[in-house]
Enzyme design. Structure first.
Site, PDB file in Angstrom:
ATOM      1  N   ASP A   1       0.855  -1.179   0.000  1.00 48.04           N
ATOM      2  CA  ASP A   1       0.000   0.000   0.000  1.00 48.04           C
ATOM      3  C   ASP A   1       0.897   1.237   0.000  1.00 48.04           C
ATOM      4  O   ASP A   1       1.588   1.513   0.992  1.00 48.04           O
ATOM      5  CB  ASP A   1      -0.896  -0.032   1.247  1.00 48.04           C
ATOM      6  N   HIS A   2       0.872   1.986  -1.106  1.00 48.28           N
ATOM      7  CA  HIS A   2       1.796   3.104  -1.256  1.00 48.28           C
ATOM      8  C   HIS A   2       1.433   4.290  -0.351  1.00 48.28           C
ATOM      9  O   HIS A   2       2.214   5.248  -0.240  1.00 48.28           O
ATOM     10  CB  HIS A   2       1.818   3.563  -2.717  1.00 48.28           C
ATOM     11  N   ARG A   3       0.273   4.242   0.311  1.00 43.93           N
ATOM     12  CA  ARG A   3      -0.046   5.288   1.280  1.00 43.93           C
ATOM     13  C   ARG A   3       0.868   5.202   2.497  1.00 43.93           C
ATOM     14  O   ARG A   3       1.189   6.219   3.126  1.00 43.93           O
ATOM     15  CB  ARG A   3      -1.507   5.174   1.730  1.00 43.93           C
TER      16      ARG A   3
END
Length: 425
Positions: A394-396
């Site tokens: 998850d690039h968040r």
């Protein structure tokens, strides 16, 4: 796990008791009714299985909290029933007798009743004046839950299957034999050009979960091809080691341990994004999900506190988790609560993939097929055991650098596993 909720009202011939769908645990809000094992007019014993419901990828048998007669079925197979909604109404004796179920019974909803389900034929025979189904009504055969699942999967009509189990109950082999006989029969009709299958059960829930994940978390995947010859050799040695007697370690065991070691240095991969509260949740434990292909569809049983397990214990836990899922015995609690997952696509001969995150998780590691490939060792071309790993994240929460370092760390352990993994054995 909470108890079933019932409501009561006096009627002329006794009491009417309504059994509502109980809370099956883990915050689940609804379940799909898979099948009834009773029909209107049936006499039901206390704790007899009355229905199968499916939720969170687990099939759960519901035991009856009353002894009495089925007065009304309040839901149909295939219905999604919210927790607390009525499922079935019983007519029970007006005066309670010891053990007759007349008084409210605190029955925990389990994954199989304490006593064996009473046969419908036996229950009807025991009734003084058993109600008869209306003329022309189809008889609902006795069948094990696993046989009902198999019948749905194969498109077999259980009313046409002869049961060979105890008391004439239909078993999985009976269903498969019926399917074989049906498929062997010649047909003169032109085969249908299309088949439409209702979307329900595990497929429906899997589709909802992956769609929610794909459109909520920005997925990124990194890849690494590495020499795992030393891991393959280590697994072969471990199978003869005293600590692994009775166990069956596999390359997945070592990969799982490598992931757990790396998470200790890269805990962000085990964290969670809490959108509602706008917080990053750092977890100080690892609940490891093992993606498992089953006859019913993809399931991800969870090994809780996997980071506390030794390598032999981890081998045991992975084997048990996969077997429980494949047998259909996994409970909702065993299929939820994961913090990071592994999927072994290599068992299907696939080199790699871009796995989708499980909802609530930040990373998933895929293990590709392991096989002999040309590899450069000390400047010379050699044949080595090689695999490709992929890590979706998850690039968040996770930056590319963190994910790349984590995957490189896993690859380094698999290339030279002994120093990292044997210390705790």
């Amino acid at each position: 796990m909470e108890q079933g909720v019932s409501e009561r009202g006096d009627v002329a011939t006794g009491r009417s008791e309504v059994f509502r769908l109980p809370d099956l645990g883990e915050g689940l809000t609804e379940a799909e009714l898979v099948s009834w094992t009773v029909a209107v007019g049936d006499r039901v014993a206390l704790n007899q299985v009355i229905a199968e419901v499916e939720t969170a990828k687990a099939t759960v048998e519901l035991p009856s909290p009353y002894a009495g007669t089925v007065a009304e079925l309040l839901a149909e197979p295939g219905d999604s029933v919210p927790v607390g909604n009525p499922l079935i109404r019983f007519a029970v004796p007006g005066a309670a007798e010891p053990g007759d179920g007349g008084q409210p019974v605190q029955v925990l909803v389990g994954y199989g009743p304490g006593a064996a389900p009473a046969s419908r034929r036996g229950a009807r025979a025991a009734a003084a004046q058993p109600p008869q189904p209306p003329t022309g009504e189809r008889h609902r055969p006795d069948a094990k839950p696993s046989a009902r699942r198999e019948a749905r999967a194969l498109g077999v009509d259980l009313t046409e299957v002869t049961g060979t189990g105890a008391g004439g109950v239909v078993t999985v082999p009976d269903v498969r034999r019926a399917a074989d006989v049906r498929d062997a029969q010649p047909t003169s009709a032109e085969p249908a050009r299309e088949t439409r299958t209702p979307i329900h059960g595990i497929r429906k829930r899997t589709a909802a979960a992956v769609a929610r994940s794909a459109f909520t978390a920005p997925h990124v995947t990194v890849f690494l091809t590495c020499d795992v010859t030393a891991t393959v050799e280590l697994v072969a040695r471990l199978r003869g080691a005293p600590a692994f007697e009775g166990r069956h370690p596999t390359p997945l065991t070592v990969v799982a341990k490598a992931l757990l070691r790396v998470l200790a240095h890269q805990p962000i991969l085990n964290a969670a994004w809490d959108e509602e509260h706008q917080e990053i949740v750092t977890r100080h434990y690892v609940n490891l999900g093992i993606a498992t292909a089953t006859e019913a569809g993809l399931m991800v049983p969870v090994i809780r506190d996997a980071d506390r397990l030794s390598l032999p214990e981890l081998a045991d836990a992975i084997a048990r988790a996969a077997e429980t899922a494949r047998s259909g015995r996994a409970t909702p609690a065993e299929l939820t609560g994961g913090t990071v997952s592994i999927t072994n696509v290599g068992v299907f001969g696939v080199d790699t993939g871009t796995p989708i995150l499980n909802p609530g998780e930040t990373a998933i590691l895929a293990l590709g097929a392991i096989g002999p490939r040309p590899w450069v060792v000390d400047g010379q071309l050699a044949v080595r055991q090689v695999t490709t790993l992929s890590l979706s994240f998850d690039h968040r929460l996770v930056d590319g650098e963190q994910a790349a370092r984590a995957l490189a760390g896993i690859g380094a352990i698999l290339t030279d596993p002994v120093p990292e993994l044997l210390a705790g054995i």
